[in-house]
Scaffold this motif. Structure first.
Motif: not given
Length: 470
Positions: A27-28, A140-142, A189-195, A231-233
């Motif tokens: 998810f980087f 995905s947070k979306e 938020k980034s749709p795929y934020g991890v770590g 993209p950002l949420l």
């Protein structure tokens, strides 16, 4: 074996793979450069020390960073494990999958079928198909937000924050500025934020101090809190009022191979801003009403995840508003920090009797950089001091003590009445298993608070100790 432990490992000793970096790398952001990737892999490799407790009893551990055998022996004594085969330090600068590809004998040993294999999360080398597709979709947070919005109308007491996805960075800046102009705080938020990356709370004051929304977003990208070119949420910030306990909750569950959802529990997380710090789990930690509401919604989420192919661990995270309603914020289709706390509770309940509370502290700062031998001596001095409070001290993340910003990950455990040496028979008779009275639960939480304060003060005191030697 019934319940989540049976669905997770069949009650058997398991192989634990510390593949946190492998999972995160999926998810980087596309713009992640080599230096950023190296830093994030290194951070993830430290956190993979949590792999010691991915299941109630490991048979074999595979850890990317070098871990002294003494730490495993400490856990073995306290948790009554059998002999544990340890392979550590195998991936100092690469993913675990890359390291294992160069070690066919170890790979064959892992895959020989003698023990179930559990990992932090599903990655391409751990299987393709619907299960991996479900992970990639709902991490995905979306997509998770869309699922929450669909399910919430059937769950009174659950409210879903408004979320939008502007079409460009410029549009995101305009929308962020407009919200700030109305006095609104926004979760970016980034749709795929991890770590620990990809979620930032932005207040109107912060936006003004940064010189505007575009300047603030550029700075957040530069500081690697948000990804570049992604993209950002923008999500409504849920105001919890004065805060305090019960602001951040998690519901954890396991989806078995047959698709059945097995609840694990509800815990209270400690979150600093948007950064997870740890969790407390056990009877009486979360009031019954809030726990039941979180479990009902979390189970509904799990049924949908199961229908789409997910198998294994997942959680749903919530924040609470001023009326103590639950607002779901994300789902994680993998192990999490709270998962380790639930696993430790299950093991301690099995070997010492039911009724434990467990608190994990994933990255407690150290006042000085310590190699593992010196860190061991430091924690060994703290162990009897915690025991006098009725609290067991367990080391989890032990490889980050010599980093530029040194830290250690720990777990603290206590009986529901705060009596470490109470016989299991007396404990069961007194608490009735998982339902101690509120006063005893409060007593146990106070014991954990006292032990955490003790450890924190001792960690901070390391710096003063070394200053005195200059």
């Amino acid at each position: 074996m019934d319940g989540w432990v049976g669905a997770w490992t069949g009650g058997r000793r398991a192989v634990h793979l510390g593949n946190v970096a492998d999972f995160n790398e999926q998810f980087f952001a596309a713009g992640t450069d080599a230096a950023q990737r190296a830093r994030r892999l290194r951070q993830a490799h430290h956190y993979a020390g949590m792999a010691t407790c991915y299941s109630p009893e490991p048979a074999l551990l595979v850890l990317p960073a070098e871990v002294d055998r003494a730490w495993i022996d400490w856990l073995t004594r306290e948790l009554d494990w059998g002999p544990v085969e340890l392979h550590s330090g195998i991936a100092p600068a690469e993913t675990l999958a890359q390291a294992l590809a160069a070690r066919p004998a170890l790979t064959a040993r892992i895959a020989d079928g003698s023990a179930p294999v559990v990992a932090w999360g599903r990655t391409p080398d751990r299987g393709e198909g619907a299960a991996l597709a479900a992970v990639r979709r709902y991490e995905s947070k979306e997509a998770a937000h869309g699922l929450f919005a669909e399910l919430a109308p059937q769950h009174p007491g659950v409210v879903v924050p408004h979320q939008e996805r502007p079409g460009s960075a410029r549009s995101a800046a305009r929308r962020l500025a407009a919200r700030a102009g109305r006095g609104l705080t926004t979760v970016v938020k980034s749709p795929y934020g991890v770590g620990g990356h990809g979620t930032v709370v932005v207040t109107p004051h912060q936006l003004l101090a940064a010189g505007g929304a575009r300047a603030l977003l550029r700075r957040l990208v530069r500081d690697e809190l948000l990804p570049a070119g992604e993209p950002l949420l923008l999500e409504e910030y849920v105001d919890g009022g004065r805060g305090g306990r019960l602001r951040d909750l998690t519901f954890d569950a396991v989806i078995g191979e047959d698709g059945r959802v097995h609840p694990v529990g509800v815990g209270e997380m400690a979150v600093d801003g948007t950064r997870y710090q740890g969790v407390t789990v056990g009877p009486g930690v979360v009031p019954p009403g809030a726990a039941a509401a979180a479990a009902r919604f979390g189970l509904a989420v799990g049924e949908r995840l199961a229908a789409e192919g997910h198998r294994g661990w997942y959680d749903v995270d919530f924040v609470t508003d001023r009326e103590r309603r639950l607002a779901p914020t994300e789902t994680n289709l993998r192990l999490t920090g709270p998962a380790v706390a639930f696993v430790l509770k299950a093991r301690l309940d099995h070997v010492r009797g039911p009724g434990h509370l467990v608190r994990t502290l994933d990255g407690m700062p150290l006042g000085a950089r310590l190699p593992q031998e010196a860190l061991y001596d430091h924690l060994e001095r703290l162990r009897p001091r915690c025991a006098r409070l009725g609290v067991m001290l367990l080391p989890l993340v032990v490889t980050a003590g010599y980093e530029p910003e040194p830290a250690v990950g720990l777990a603290l455990a206590v009986y529901g009445a705060g009596e470490r040496d109470a016989p299991p028979e007396r404990l069961r008779a007194r608490t009735g298993g998982e339902a101690p009275d509120p006063a005893r639960a409060a007593e146990a939480v106070q014991a954990l608070d006292a032990a955490e304060a003790l450890v924190g003060a001792a960690n901070e005191g390391l710096g003063r100790m070394f200053e005195a030697l200059r």
